[in-house]
Design an enzyme around this catalytic site. Structure first.
Site, short mmCIF file in Angstrom:
data_model
loop_
_atom_site.label_atom_id
_atom_site.label_comp_id
_atom_site.label_asym_id
_atom_site.label_seq_id
_atom_site.Cartn_x
_atom_site.Cartn_y
_atom_site.Cartn_z
N ASP A 10 0.84 -1.21 0.00
CA ASP A 10 0.00 0.00 0.00
C ASP A 10 0.88 1.26 0.00
O ASP A 10 2.03 1.23 -0.45
CB ASP A 10 -0.97 -0.07 1.19
CG ASP A 10 -2.31 0.60 0.91
OD1 ASP A 10 -2.34 1.84 0.89
OD2 ASP A 10 -3.32 -0.11 0.70
N ASP A 11 0.36 2.32 0.55
CA ASP A 11 0.99 3.65 0.49
C ASP A 11 2.38 3.67 1.15
O ASP A 11 2.74 2.77 1.90
CB ASP A 11 0.06 4.61 1.24
CG ASP A 11 0.25 6.05 0.80
OD1 ASP A 11 1.20 6.34 0.07
OD2 ASP A 11 -0.58 6.89 1.21
N LYS A 33 -3.56 -0.79 -7.01
CA LYS A 33 -4.60 -0.13 -6.21
C LYS A 33 -4.42 1.36 -6.41
O LYS A 33 -3.33 1.89 -6.19
CB LYS A 33 -4.43 -0.50 -4.73
CG LYS A 33 -5.31 0.32 -3.79
CD LYS A 33 -5.16 -0.14 -2.35
CE LYS A 33 -5.96 0.74 -1.40
NZ LYS A 33 -5.89 0.27 -0.01
N ASP A 86 -5.69 5.14 -5.64
CA ASP A 86 -6.40 5.93 -4.63
C ASP A 86 -6.92 7.25 -5.22
O ASP A 86 -6.77 7.53 -6.42
CB ASP A 86 -5.45 6.15 -3.44
CG ASP A 86 -6.16 6.09 -2.11
OD1 ASP A 86 -7.35 6.43 -2.05
OD2 ASP A 86 -5.51 5.70 -1.12
N ARG A 94 -13.69 0.50 -4.84
CA ARG A 94 -14.14 0.68 -3.45
C ARG A 94 -15.47 1.41 -3.46
O ARG A 94 -15.69 2.33 -4.25
CB ARG A 94 -13.08 1.46 -2.68
CG ARG A 94 -11.90 0.60 -2.19
CD ARG A 94 -12.19 0.01 -0.83
NE ARG A 94 -12.45 1.09 0.10
CZ ARG A 94 -11.50 1.83 0.68
NH1 ARG A 94 -10.22 1.54 0.46
NH2 ARG A 94 -11.81 2.82 1.48
N ASP A 136 -13.07 4.32 4.28
CA ASP A 136 -12.24 3.25 4.84
C ASP A 136 -12.93 2.51 5.99
O ASP A 136 -13.55 3.11 6.86
CB ASP A 136 -10.94 3.83 5.40
CG ASP A 136 -10.00 4.28 4.30
OD1 ASP A 136 -10.45 4.44 3.15
OD2 ASP A 136 -8.81 4.48 4.61
C1 GAL Z 1 -6.91 5.58 1.74
C2 GAL Z 1 -7.36 4.22 1.26
C3 GAL Z 1 -6.75 3.19 2.19
C4 GAL Z 1 -5.24 3.30 2.15
C5 GAL Z 1 -4.81 4.72 2.48
C6 GAL Z 1 -3.33 4.92 2.25
O1 GAL Z 1 -7.44 6.57 0.93
O2 GAL Z 1 -8.75 4.14 1.25
O3 GAL Z 1 -7.18 1.89 1.81
O4 GAL Z 1 -4.77 2.92 0.89
O5 GAL Z 1 -5.50 5.67 1.70
O6 GAL Z 1 -2.90 6.21 2.57
#
Ligand code: GAL
Length: 519
Positions: free
Chosen positions: A94-95, A169, A171, A227, A231
């Protein structure tokens, strides 16, 4: 000249035939240059994700605390615990993985977190039989304020393809105001869709725009999942002002801190927009993170599976408890998720009652028609104490019942065997043995797959896909038969607080004529 024209035509036809197998939108080159070809009848825009993606994502448990060893240790545990062979294939980073862009505009992997680079991670995962997922944002920055991909789509897609990434993924943070109408969001997300396609590498494209701008109307033509909520957080039903919407339609501010029940109920309205190749993503699983009871995690996992949401484990896999491994490993529930029908369930009724300490209480019946003619039913008790719930056949088969035919629908003239899909949950002892390594996760699948002991708790989808297993009536996918519903009958069961009963109904194939006084 003639020869070369024939050759071009033949190449185009071969391309077209190849494409027809899987892709519904492809570019081919013919005498007028590059043209887009649409294959009628196919639903996946790029031929991928015909059933929901399964895997793991670090965000729920680790946030920005990512590095190579977290990914590879998790991957090894997924293999050892048999999770890979149950279908959990994508390891999604992820991020917070990058450290900026270089002078040529290409993203740089953070050299401290990923000292061997991303290609190395991808290769290691591929060698374990897993796939590699990457994260970015359709904005100037990611949500964690690392460089986003807006304006750099092709460069980033090319880089990920060169790293042999299998999944993106994508965002929605810092989108520079390019949202607020479906068209604005569509155009912004479509740039990356095109860029991924142009690389020629198959990459699942997973939108993370939290249901903004009604992706239910546009996202399935350019992506593989989307999505549909703000969250998730690790709570069963606790309302939170930061997740202000209770419905998906017209939700202007998806927010975050959305509970399991909040997200589930938002699915009721958009269930028809779940389809092979594009799934409504209810967000990553919280099973294992400690905020819910065992039966609440069973509800969470059961409904994410039933609704054909992507199933991405969101906890630290190497330290999973036996109980949580048992939840994530139930093949009879995963088989609902991987059912070729690729549909969501319909909420047939919902009554608010008996509220708990969060002021929340409801009971509900959800049903889903499966590919082989079976019907899944979920009786949910999200109220504060045990209740006896009744599902009548008229409710389960509401659609054929109300289709306007003069004749009693065939489903209501049959008896149905009822299979309890949690009856074969792995015991603590079995799950502990897998975790301790005294029973190898993959070997255990083979050992228990015996005709002498029909109680099968493990399944190997790497050797036999769920689609084939369902066709072959593989024991592990069907739970345990616990009764029969007679034509036009009712199924009644007492269900404890914050629990669900998940059943698969299988027709006996015998039609019975109702007697006069039943009519
Ligand atoms: C949100 C996303 C999460 C995660 C997060 C990372 O916007 O919905 O699943 O990826 O950012 O910063």
């Amino acid at each position: 000249m003639m020869g070369s024209a024939l050759f071009t035509l033949a190449t185009a036809l071969i391309g077209l035939l190849g494409a027809a197998e899987a892709y519904n939108r492809r570019y081919i080159t013919n005498s007028s240059g590059e043209v887009e070809v649409v294959i009628p009848g196919a639903t996946s825009y790029n031929g991928l994700n015909l059933v929901p993606q399964m895997g793991w994502d670090n965000w729920n448990a680790f946030g920005c605390d990512v590095n190579e060893s977290l990914l590879l240790n998790t991957a090894q545990a997924m293999v050892n615990f048999g999770l890979r062979d149950l279908g959990y294939k994508y390891v999604v980073l992820d991020d917070c993985w990058s450290s900026g862009r270089n002078e040529s505009g290409y993203l740089i992997a953070n050299p401290v977190k990923f000292p061997n680079g991303m290609k190395h991670v991808a290769t290691a995962l591929h060698n374990m039989g897993l796939k590699f997922g990457m994260y970015s944002s359709a904005g100037k920055w990611t949500c964690g304020r690392f460089p986003g991909s807006l304006g750099y789509e092709q460069k980033d897609a090319d880089l990920w393809a060169s790293w042999e990434v299998d999944y993106l993924k994508y965002d929605n943070c810092f989108n520079q105001g390019q949202s607020g109408t479906p068209k604005l969001s569509f155009d912004r997300y479509n740039v990356m869709s095109e860029a991924l396609n142009k690389t020629g590498r198959p990459m699942v494209y997973s939108l993370c725009n939290w249901g903004n701008d009604d992706p239910y109307d546009w996202a399935y033509t350019i992506s593989n999942s989307g999505r549909m909520s703000g969250d998730i957080y690790d709570q069963f039903n606790r309302p939170d002002a930061r997740c202000p919407c209770t419905e998906s339609i017209g939700c202007a501010w998806p927010g975050f801190h959305c509970s399991v029940m909040n997200i589930l109920n938002k699915m009721a309205a958009i269930t028809s927009r779940t389809m092979s190749g594009y799934f409504n993503d209810m967000d990553m699983l919280e099973v294992g993170n400690g905020g819910q009871t065992d039966s609440e995690y069973v509800v969470h996992f059961s409904f994410w599976a039933l609704m054909s949401s992507p199933l991405l484990i969101g906890t630290h896999v190497p330290t999973l408890s036996p109980a949580n491994l048992a939840i994530l490993s139930n093949p009879a529930i995963i088989a609902l998720n991987q059912d070729p029908s690729a549909t969501g369930a319909v909420r047939k009724w919902q009554y608010f009652m008996d509220p708990d300490e969060n002021g929340q209480g409801e009971i509900a019946l959800w049903t889903r028609d499966l590919h082989n003619g079976d019907v899944a039913i979920a009786l949910l008790n999200a109220a504060n104490s045990a209740h006896t719930l009744n599902a009548t056949m008229d409710q389960i088969f509401l659609d054929p019942r109300t289709a306007g035919a003069y004749k009693e629908p065939v489903q209501l003239r049959q008896s149905w065997h009822v299979y309890d899909l949690w009856a074969n949950r792995m015991t603590e002892a079995e799950a502990s043995a897998i975790i301790n390594g005294t029973m190898n996760g993959t070997a255990a699948i083979t050992n228990t797959n015996s005709t002498i002991n029909p109680r099968v708790t493990r399944y190997n989808a790497t050797s036999l896909s769920y689609e084939e297993g369902l066709k072959n009536n593989a024991t592990a996918l069907f739970g345990v038969r616990v009764g029969t519903i007679e034509p036009a009958g009712t199924w009644s069961v007492e269900i404890p607080r914050h629990s669900v009963k998940m059943y698969r109904l299988r027709s006996t194939g015998v039609e019975t004529v109702r007697t006069r006084d039943e009519l």
